[in-house]
Design an enzyme around this catalytic site. Structure first.
Site, PDB file in Angstrom:
ATOM      1  N   GLN A 103     -25.472  27.072   9.031  1.00  0.00           N
ATOM      2  CA  GLN A 103     -24.466  26.439   9.879  1.00  0.00           C
ATOM      3  C   GLN A 103     -23.080  26.878   9.403  1.00  0.00           C
ATOM      4  O   GLN A 103     -22.971  27.870   8.669  1.00  0.00           O
ATOM      5  CB  GLN A 103     -24.624  24.902   9.829  1.00  0.00           C
ATOM      6  CG  GLN A 103     -25.884  24.388  10.523  1.00  0.00           C
ATOM      7  CD  GLN A 103     -25.787  24.437  12.053  1.00  0.00           C
ATOM      8  OE1 GLN A 103     -24.771  24.838  12.631  1.00  0.00           O
ATOM      9  NE2 GLN A 103     -26.887  24.058  12.728  1.00  0.00           N
ATOM     10  N   CYS A 116     -46.052  40.868  36.438  1.00  0.00           N
ATOM     11  CA  CYS A 116     -46.532  39.489  36.267  1.00  0.00           C
ATOM     12  C   CYS A 116     -47.357  39.057  37.481  1.00  0.00           C
ATOM     13  O   CYS A 116     -47.319  39.686  38.541  1.00  0.00           O
ATOM     14  CB  CYS A 116     -45.365  38.521  36.031  1.00  0.00           C
ATOM     15  SG  CYS A 116     -44.486  38.034  37.520  1.00  0.00           S
ATOM     16  N   GLY A 159     -26.323  26.333  15.399  1.00  0.00           N
ATOM     17  CA  GLY A 159     -24.955  26.021  15.790  1.00  0.00           C
ATOM     18  C   GLY A 159     -24.356  27.004  16.772  1.00  0.00           C
ATOM     19  O   GLY A 159     -23.140  27.017  16.988  1.00  0.00           O
ATOM     20  N   HIS A 210     -42.743  34.218  36.136  1.00  0.00           N
ATOM     21  CA  HIS A 210     -42.011  35.483  36.191  1.00  0.00           C
ATOM     22  C   HIS A 210     -40.898  35.551  35.153  1.00  0.00           C
ATOM     23  O   HIS A 210     -40.772  36.539  34.426  1.00  0.00           O
ATOM     24  CB  HIS A 210     -41.402  35.718  37.577  1.00  0.00           C
ATOM     25  CG  HIS A 210     -40.419  36.840  37.546  1.00  0.00           C
ATOM     26  ND1 HIS A 210     -40.800  38.164  37.521  1.00  0.00           N
ATOM     27  CD2 HIS A 210     -39.065  36.835  37.428  1.00  0.00           C
ATOM     28  CE1 HIS A 210     -39.729  38.928  37.414  1.00  0.00           C
ATOM     29  NE2 HIS A 210     -38.665  38.144  37.358  1.00  0.00           N
ATOM     30  N   ASP A 219     -35.182  31.619  20.797  1.00  0.00           N
ATOM     31  CA  ASP A 219     -35.814  30.715  21.762  1.00  0.00           C
ATOM     32  C   ASP A 219     -34.733  30.320  22.735  1.00  0.00           C
ATOM     33  O   ASP A 219     -33.550  30.269  22.373  1.00  0.00           O
ATOM     34  CB  ASP A 219     -36.337  29.444  21.096  1.00  0.00           C
ATOM     35  CG  ASP A 219     -35.208  28.471  20.807  1.00  0.00           C
ATOM     36  OD1 ASP A 219     -34.474  28.686  19.820  1.00  0.00           O
ATOM     37  OD2 ASP A 219     -35.018  27.506  21.575  1.00  0.00           O
ATOM     38  N   CYS A 278     -45.231  38.581  40.661  1.00  0.00           N
ATOM     39  CA  CYS A 278     -44.743  39.803  41.314  1.00  0.00           C
ATOM     40  C   CYS A 278     -45.865  40.642  41.906  1.00  0.00           C
ATOM     41  O   CYS A 278     -45.637  41.396  42.850  1.00  0.00           O
ATOM     42  CB  CYS A 278     -43.904  40.624  40.340  1.00  0.00           C
ATOM     43  SG  CYS A 278     -42.275  39.874  40.062  1.00  0.00           S
ATOM     44  N   ASP A 282     -38.610  22.704  15.989  1.00  0.00           N
ATOM     45  CA  ASP A 282     -37.251  22.606  15.472  1.00  0.00           C
ATOM     46  C   ASP A 282     -37.140  21.332  14.643  1.00  0.00           C
ATOM     47  O   ASP A 282     -38.090  20.565  14.517  1.00  0.00           O
ATOM     48  CB  ASP A 282     -36.240  22.659  16.613  1.00  0.00           C
ATOM     49  CG  ASP A 282     -36.445  21.531  17.601  1.00  0.00           C
ATOM     50  OD1 ASP A 282     -37.230  20.612  17.313  1.00  0.00           O
ATOM     51  OD2 ASP A 282     -35.826  21.569  18.676  1.00  0.00           O
ATOM     52  N   SER A 283     -35.982  21.102  14.090  1.00  0.00           N
ATOM     53  CA  SER A 283     -35.831  19.994  13.139  1.00  0.00           C
ATOM     54  C   SER A 283     -35.539  18.676  13.830  1.00  0.00           C
ATOM     55  O   SER A 283     -35.612  17.625  13.241  1.00  0.00           O
ATOM     56  CB  SER A 283     -34.663  20.286  12.217  1.00  0.00           C
ATOM     57  OG  SER A 283     -33.451  20.235  12.970  1.00  0.00           O
ATOM     58  N   GLY A 284     -35.162  18.740  15.098  1.00  0.00           N
ATOM     59  CA  GLY A 284     -34.718  17.542  15.782  1.00  0.00           C
ATOM     60  C   GLY A 284     -33.213  17.335  15.663  1.00  0.00           C
ATOM     61  O   GLY A 284     -32.641  16.539  16.399  1.00  0.00           O
ATOM     62  N   GLY A 285     -32.594  18.074  14.756  1.00  0.00           N
ATOM     63  CA  GLY A 285     -31.157  17.895  14.536  1.00  0.00           C
ATOM     64  C   GLY A 285     -30.350  18.091  15.808  1.00  0.00           C
ATOM     65  O   GLY A 285     -29.557  17.232  16.203  1.00  0.00           O
ATOM     66  N   CYS A 293     -41.966  44.654  37.838  1.00  0.00           N
ATOM     67  CA  CYS A 293     -42.619  43.629  37.017  1.00  0.00           C
ATOM     68  C   CYS A 293     -44.116  43.537  37.350  1.00  0.00           C
ATOM     69  O   CYS A 293     -44.514  43.613  38.503  1.00  0.00           O
ATOM     70  CB  CYS A 293     -41.939  42.285  37.254  1.00  0.00           C
ATOM     71  SG  CYS A 293     -42.674  40.932  36.319  1.00  0.00           S
ATOM     72  N   ASP A 311     -30.895  19.704  10.146  1.00  0.00           N
ATOM     73  CA  ASP A 311     -29.539  20.244  10.008  1.00  0.00           C
ATOM     74  C   ASP A 311     -28.598  19.442  10.880  1.00  0.00           C
ATOM     75  O   ASP A 311     -29.031  18.732  11.793  1.00  0.00           O
ATOM     76  CB  ASP A 311     -29.494  21.724  10.422  1.00  0.00           C
ATOM     77  CG  ASP A 311     -29.824  21.916  11.903  1.00  0.00           C
ATOM     78  OD1 ASP A 311     -30.617  21.102  12.440  1.00  0.00           O
ATOM     79  OD2 ASP A 311     -29.317  22.855  12.523  1.00  0.00           O
TER      80      ASP A 311
END
Lengths: 345, 345
Positions: free
Chosen positions: A163, A280, A190, A309, A240, A283, A61-64, A278, A115
């Site tokens: 934004q 995984c 945003g 999980h 994300d 599980c 990400d931009s860090g914004g 599941c 941003d």
């Protein structure tokens, strides 16, 4: 994308992520890694992939967002943002150019432009001013990457970020301006800043027809399991969220039948896995009773197993969605998700 | 044996332990698991192996050491010990019979008899009285297991524990008395309680000729990496210690060239693995620089990776020792270990 803030998805090894979970793209945080261990160290170590021993793609990400949510005193103008590190109080500056440089030092596959992520709620006037600044920064960041691209042999994608707070007109104005940058993909930022969920959806819808359909669209920082299909229905390709890993640590497990709060006494002698559907590692090997015991004992293995999980649950949902789209049954899939969600609500 | 106090080796999955590290015998703590989640729950869940999803052998200690080191108010007499739980202050009783019952509820492969682990230093008089009590308890525990064995179909080994503080005569008296029990194996307890290391070695030597050579001998709660060969040289076959896992968490890593304190600035940009001669998952994938970053960031993955390495280091040492014994070069191996250890000292 699982979130690996500090160049690690909390509790999971890179082998767990790659081989067990099949993850091919991770998110890491520019703000955190810039402050510690520092982008120059990561560059020296051969880039972020090599540093963290990750063989697949990385988006940073931009860090914004972190500058505006984590750091102390900050001053913002059209050139960038001055902020204090949350670690030691030292002053740092991010500019649209410098955050591209930092992410190139990481060797990120997908970079984000700097941003301004405004708080919620905010005035239309401030949101407009801020949005224009973010658009200006996106232009400068794109120019910076074009300039750097002449000197480096590797290929990197750069996504500008839409934004405009919760104002439909500003969102559209922003998307239209960013479209002219002909970027590799577009992020919608945003969101998840405290607004009611229908408003987040409305803001994604606002720019659906403006962003180029042939480029990936990334809704940043969303969402709950039952919301993933809603975002996809509004044209979103990538998301994300810290929820699967953070909620795992806090004892909230996501299943195909809803949430499971592992500390509840009813799971004390429950031999079933978290989710019987599941596949995984957790599980297929461990009972709710054992996980509850580990959670109540404050054991690290609980975090390891629970995170594995929950991340798998998110990946399974995305896989179901892709399958539904491919087989032409996505509208029906979405109706099912909504019905289940309303029942649970 | 790696130590899995709460039915988990902190930070490692059962697959890591079994498949990656090749562990075939784990230690779990009777005191801790008796208090939480409770032996009746574990019995109901099908025993400890099934509860923690561990396909190999489990040794459980008697709980004696923890009662004397962790719990509050306690009263001891020839029948057993009354103690307060360190979790909630509730009163509990352990008797030689009840700790066998608890460990049978766990389904442990190797059980320990209840013993009194005296503090250091202690008077000869008290040590003698306590040792006699421990011998009496061992007789009662053996009788209890013989009685239970008629009712259960599974086979379980029970080890009595040699005590006697740091008194050679008491140790020998104890070992001679326990030998008459014709047990499956013998443990040497009461070590690592604050005594100087030469004294621990002397106490192991004291009973070397008395314990039956055809039965395994287990030195409890030892030792440092360079001490393992010393114990083996004194007839010890089995050891357990929290050091590899606890030190890993605290940032102390064991290598074939000594200790490595991961937070040191010199590792900031060190691309090498913890130990270039180690084949563990951590050493084949991650640099000291990355591990230092994870440690300083307080990341769970640091614990996962560091523990995996340190446990592997201990297993590698034991493997070297076995190889040296098989090839007839153990005396030479021991000389090398001592030379390296003196250099480091």
């Amino acid at each position: 994308m699982p979130v690996g803030t500090q160049a690690t998805v909390k509790g999971l090894t890179q082998r767990d992520l790659s081989e067990d979970l099949g993850v091919r793209l991770l998110l890491a945080n520019t703000y955190h890694l810039y402050l510690r261990p520092g982008h120059e160290l990561i560059r020296k170590m051969g880039g972020l992939h090599r540093f963290m021993s990750w063989p697949h793609a990385i988006l940073t990400d931009s860090g914004g967002y972190q500058v505006f949510s984590l750091s102390g005193l900050r001053e913002i103008d059209e050139h960038g943002v001055l902020f204090r590190s949350h670690l030691d109080g030292e002053l740092h500056t991010f500019t649209p150019q410098s955050t591209v440089d930092v992410q190139i030092a990481f060797g990120s596959d997908i970079l984000m432009v700097l941003d301004e992520c405004t708080a919620y709620p905010v005035s239309h006037e401030y949101a407009r001013e801020s949005m224009h600044r973010t658009v200006g920064w996106a232009r400068q960041a794109c120019a910076r990457l074009r300039h750097l691209a002449k000197e480096i042999s590797t290929r990197h994608a750069l996504f500008p970020i839409v934004q405009g707070s919760m104002f439909r007109d500003l969102r559209r104005e922003c998307a239209a301006a960013l479209r002219d940058l002909d970027a590799d993909g577009y992020a919608i930022g945003g969101l998840s800043v405290g607004e009611p969920r229908p408003l987040s959806m409305e803001m994604v819808e606002a720019t659906e027809d403006l962003l180029p359909r042939a480029r990936p669209r990334y809704a940043m920082g969303v969402g709950m399991p039952e919301e993933l299909a809603e975002y996809v229905a509004r044209g979103v390709d990538m998301m994300d969220c810290v929820l699967p890993s953070r909620n795992a640590r806090n004892g909230c497990l996501f299943t195909s039948e809803g949430r499971l709060i592992i500390k509840h006494a009813r799971y004390r002698d429950d031999e079933r896995p978290i989710d019987e559907r599941c596949q995984c590692y957790t599980c297929t090997r461990y009972s709710r009773a054992y996980l509850r015991h580990l959670f109540l004992s404050g054991e690290i293995l609980y975090v390891v197993l629970a995170t594995r999980h929950n991340v798998r649950r998110y990946l399974d949902i995305m896989s179901e969605i892709r399958q539904a789209i491919l087989s032409g049954s996505f509208p029906e899939y979405l109706r099912c998700v909504r019905a289940v969600s309303e029942d649970a609500g």
